[in-house]
Design an enzyme around this catalytic site. Structure first.
Site, mmCIF file in Angstrom:
data_model
loop_
_atom_site.group_PDB
_atom_site.id
_atom_site.type_symbol
_atom_site.label_atom_id
_atom_site.label_comp_id
_atom_site.label_asym_id
_atom_site.label_seq_id
_atom_site.Cartn_x
_atom_site.Cartn_y
_atom_site.Cartn_z
ATOM 1 N N SER A 89 0.840 -1.201 0.000
ATOM 2 C CA SER A 89 0.000 0.000 0.000
ATOM 3 C C SER A 89 0.874 1.249 0.000
ATOM 4 O O SER A 89 0.405 2.342 0.258
ATOM 5 C CB SER A 89 -0.923 0.004 1.233
ATOM 6 O OG SER A 89 -0.169 0.069 2.421
ATOM 7 N N GLN A 147 -6.936 -2.757 4.039
ATOM 8 C CA GLN A 147 -5.945 -1.880 3.395
ATOM 9 C C GLN A 147 -6.556 -1.153 2.205
ATOM 10 O O GLN A 147 -6.195 -0.026 1.902
ATOM 11 C CB GLN A 147 -4.751 -2.731 2.945
ATOM 12 C CG GLN A 147 -3.678 -1.975 2.213
ATOM 13 C CD GLN A 147 -2.429 -2.814 2.039
ATOM 14 O OE1 GLN A 147 -1.733 -3.126 3.006
ATOM 15 N NE2 GLN A 147 -2.137 -3.205 0.808
ATOM 16 N N LYS A 153 -19.879 28.673 -27.229
ATOM 17 C CA LYS A 153 -20.263 27.925 -26.027
ATOM 18 C C LYS A 153 -19.614 28.412 -24.726
ATOM 19 O O LYS A 153 -18.456 28.823 -24.710
ATOM 20 C CB LYS A 153 -19.901 26.448 -26.208
ATOM 21 C CG LYS A 153 -20.783 25.726 -27.188
ATOM 22 C CD LYS A 153 -22.137 25.428 -26.609
ATOM 23 C CE LYS A 153 -22.172 24.004 -26.136
ATOM 24 N NZ LYS A 153 -23.435 23.712 -25.467
ATOM 25 N N THR A 170 -41.973 23.262 -8.041
ATOM 26 C CA THR A 170 -42.137 21.875 -7.613
ATOM 27 C C THR A 170 -42.350 21.097 -8.903
ATOM 28 O O THR A 170 -42.943 21.628 -9.841
ATOM 29 C CB THR A 170 -43.351 21.683 -6.667
ATOM 30 O OG1 THR A 170 -44.551 21.947 -7.417
ATOM 31 C CG2 THR A 170 -43.304 22.612 -5.461
ATOM 32 N N HIS A 171 -41.829 19.907 -8.972
ATOM 33 C CA HIS A 171 -41.853 19.111 -10.226
ATOM 34 C C HIS A 171 -41.166 19.875 -11.365
ATOM 35 O O HIS A 171 -41.484 19.659 -12.528
ATOM 36 C CB HIS A 171 -43.279 18.746 -10.658
ATOM 37 C CG HIS A 171 -44.129 18.218 -9.559
ATOM 38 N ND1 HIS A 171 -44.201 16.885 -9.251
ATOM 39 C CD2 HIS A 171 -44.924 18.855 -8.654
ATOM 40 C CE1 HIS A 171 -45.017 16.707 -8.213
ATOM 41 N NE2 HIS A 171 -45.450 17.889 -7.830
ATOM 42 N N SER A 208 -16.176 25.192 -25.925
ATOM 43 C CA SER A 208 -16.247 23.968 -26.726
ATOM 44 C C SER A 208 -15.055 23.966 -27.673
ATOM 45 O O SER A 208 -14.566 25.015 -28.071
ATOM 46 C CB SER A 208 -17.562 23.968 -27.498
ATOM 47 O OG SER A 208 -17.424 23.233 -28.687
ATOM 48 N N GLU A 254 -20.978 20.421 -13.563
ATOM 49 C CA GLU A 254 -21.274 19.046 -13.999
ATOM 50 C C GLU A 254 -20.316 18.062 -13.335
ATOM 51 O O GLU A 254 -20.702 16.950 -12.964
ATOM 52 C CB GLU A 254 -21.166 18.944 -15.529
ATOM 53 C CG GLU A 254 -22.284 19.680 -16.239
ATOM 54 C CD GLU A 254 -22.041 19.795 -17.740
ATOM 55 O OE1 GLU A 254 -23.011 19.746 -18.487
ATOM 56 O OE2 GLU A 254 -20.895 19.944 -18.177
HETATM 57 N N1 ARG Z 1 -0.731 -1.821 5.207
HETATM 58 C C1 ARG Z 1 -1.687 -2.316 6.146
HETATM 59 C C2 ARG Z 1 -3.017 -1.534 6.005
HETATM 60 O O1 ARG Z 1 -3.002 -0.524 5.393
HETATM 61 C C3 ARG Z 1 -1.190 -2.124 7.534
HETATM 62 C C4 ARG Z 1 -1.582 -3.170 8.504
HETATM 63 C C5 ARG Z 1 -0.971 -4.472 8.159
HETATM 64 N N2 ARG Z 1 -1.241 -5.473 9.137
HETATM 65 C C6 ARG Z 1 -1.074 -6.742 8.937
HETATM 66 N N3 ARG Z 1 -1.340 -7.531 9.901
HETATM 67 N N4 ARG Z 1 -0.689 -7.241 7.788
HETATM 68 O O2 ARG Z 1 -4.033 -1.944 6.479
#
Ligand code: ARG
Length: 485
Positions: free
Chosen positions: A20, A316, A277, A149-150, A271, A284
């Site tokens: 991560s 994670q 435009k 309304t509507h 545009s 949006e």
């Molecule tokens: N990278 C993990 C997370 O974001 C951290 C915790 C990891 N814990 C584990 N027991 N593998 O959740």
């Protein structure tokens, strides 16, 4: 770093899959500060020596300016920071930092610190936007517009009333987030992997150092539940649907067909092909990004619904949903506030449309009620008047006495009364007479504006108290760290 029980290392593709690290930059600083509080607590409770603490804390202090290398081979920011501390402080001291905690309490600590800061930013942005709505409404207490309304014209109203309605909606978003904060600002640190620790730590001390209002007591609850994440993203989802509806109003009103408002050039797009435009792309995109945040909420709920109690790595995956929710909502609020402050209001057009659409029909019916006639009868009379006016392509005020007579057929009402009411009723008189509490009449606007201004001031000072508490705790922690290193 942790694989001693396992025979082989992860292949690059697997490491990339489980890591991560790319998402963790958002919590790197929280991880460092949280680790400093944990280290100070370990020292205060004589679990590590002053020399250990000094080495760990100064390594962590240096890491505050580090640009973390995502190709380091670490699975996440927690592993990376710990390995860098060990590298700088040496195993003899650095190896003690992770005593009596786990990545499971660590990651959820970082998430709580991140969300509480984001809530404070969003609450302040909300107050800025509410204040902008109220300040523009002050200038439009006499700006007549049709209410729908509507999406069909319904009653005459004032533009200030529209703006104050949106201010009230966003005030509820503010209050919801303000309350959510109370459930988020609790420390899970020290809960360990799932069941706590045999080492004599002081969880309340780390909670205090980090500016939390208390701890998440039960270690299993603290490490494995993410209901607070779902709550935060749910609150933001509601907020975004509110911004999305305002956006939709502005998109419709800025069409040439409506021409009620003109968006400032800086919030529109041209545009590539049609030179004339001026498209409301930014609004949006608020509608579109609202869908993305609802998607984030769905992703979070779907992740947690099937998990057994105790940390699971699935958790994670929800982190990026949190980051994107915060980022989008902060930008959306900053932008919508500026749009409100810079758009031009076409008061003439709003009034013209209001006056040309028999919006006084209900007012006529209500005036007849004042003559003692049952509302169901007056409603019928006004309905016939509108039909006659529509068929003869003229406003109600131009109906002849003969035509008016037709409207009272079968009732005992004197057509002269109706004729008199018609001649004295117009959009302005209707808004003067509209005095019910919270109505869109002239009188209520002033009262509501001053009431909302008072509320904003109270909320601002509540925010300052809340933010100061966190700041003074973390400043205090920094002082302790500086003294030790
Ligand atoms: N990278 C993990 C997370 O974001 C951290 C915790 C990891 N814990 C584990 N027991 N593998 O959740």
């Amino acid at each position: 770093m942790y694989r001693s029980r396992l025979g082989t290392d992860l292949s690059n593709i697997t490491l990339d899959y489980v890591s991560s690290i790319d998402n963790d930059s958002e919590i790197a600083l929280y991880d460092i500060i949280g680790s400093q509080a944990h280290t100070v607590m370990l020292l205060e409770n004589k679990i590590i020596t002053k020399n250990d603490a000094k080495k760990i804390l100064s390594s962590l202090e240096n890491l505050k300016n580090e640009k973390f290398d995502s190709s380091s081979g670490a699975e996440d920011i927690h592993e990376l920071i710990e390995s860098l501390v060990i590298k700088k402080a040496g195993m003899a001291s650095g190896g003690k930092m992770h005593t009596a905690r786990s990545r499971n309490d660590q990651v959820v600590l970082d998430i709580r610190m991140k969300i509480r800061d984001d809530i404070n930013i969003i609450c302040n942005c909300l107050l800025d936007t509410i204040e902008a709505l109220v300040s523009v409404s002050k200038n439009h207490q006499k700006t007549i517009m049709p209410f729908y309304t509507h999406l069909q014209q319904a009653q005459a109203g004032l533009f200030s009333h529209y703006l104050l309605a949106q201010a009230d909606v966003l005030s509820r978003d503010f209050q919801r987030l303000f309350e959510t904060f109370e459930r988020i600002n609790l420390s899970p640190l020290g809960a360990g992997p799932v069941g706590g620790t045999s080492i004599t730590i002081d969880r309340h001390s780390t909670a205090k150092m980090l500016g939390f209002d208390g701890v998440v007591e039960n270690s299993l609850d603290a490490t494995s539940t993410r209901d607070f994440v779902a709550e935060y993203v749910a609150m933001i989802s509601i907020l975004m649907t509110n911004l999305s509806r305002i956006s939709e109003d502005f998109i419709i009103w800025s069409t040439s067909e409506f021409s009620f408002i003109e968006l400032s050039d800086e919030f529109t797009s041209p545009s590539s092909v049609m030179p004339q435009k001026k498209n409301p792309d930014i609004l949006e995109l608020t509608r579109g990004k609202t869908a993305e945040i609802i998607g984030n909420l769905t992703a979070i709920l779907t992740t947690v619904k099937g998990l057994a109690s105790g940390y699971g790595r699935d958790l994670q995956q929800i982190k990026s949903s949190i980051w994107s929710t915060s980022k989008i909502s902060i930008s959306a609020l900053v932008i919508i506030k500026s749009i409100i402050l810079t758009m031009k209001i076409n008061e003439k057009q709003m009034k013209k449309v209001t006056e040309s659409s028999n919006l006084i029909a209900l007012d006529i019916a209500e005036k007849l009620v004042q003559e003692g006639i049952p509302f169901r009868v007056t409603h019928k009379i006004a309905g016939v008047l509108v039909q006659l006016a529509h068929n003869s392509k003229k406003p109600i005020s131009k109906l002849t006495i003969l035509e008016i007579k037709k409207s009272v057929k079968g009732t005992k009402v004197d057509p002269k009364i109706i004729s008199k009411i018609i001649s004295t009723t117009n959009v302005v008189s209707s808004l003067k007479d509209r005095k019910s509490f919270g109505s869109s009449g002239y009188d209520e606007q002033k009262r509501m504006i001053s009431d909302r201004i008072q509320k904003i001031n109270i909320w601002r000072s509540n925010m300052t108290t809340r933010e100061n508490k966190i700041k003074s705790s973390t400043d205090e922690l920094q002082k302790l760290v500086n003294e030790i290193i």
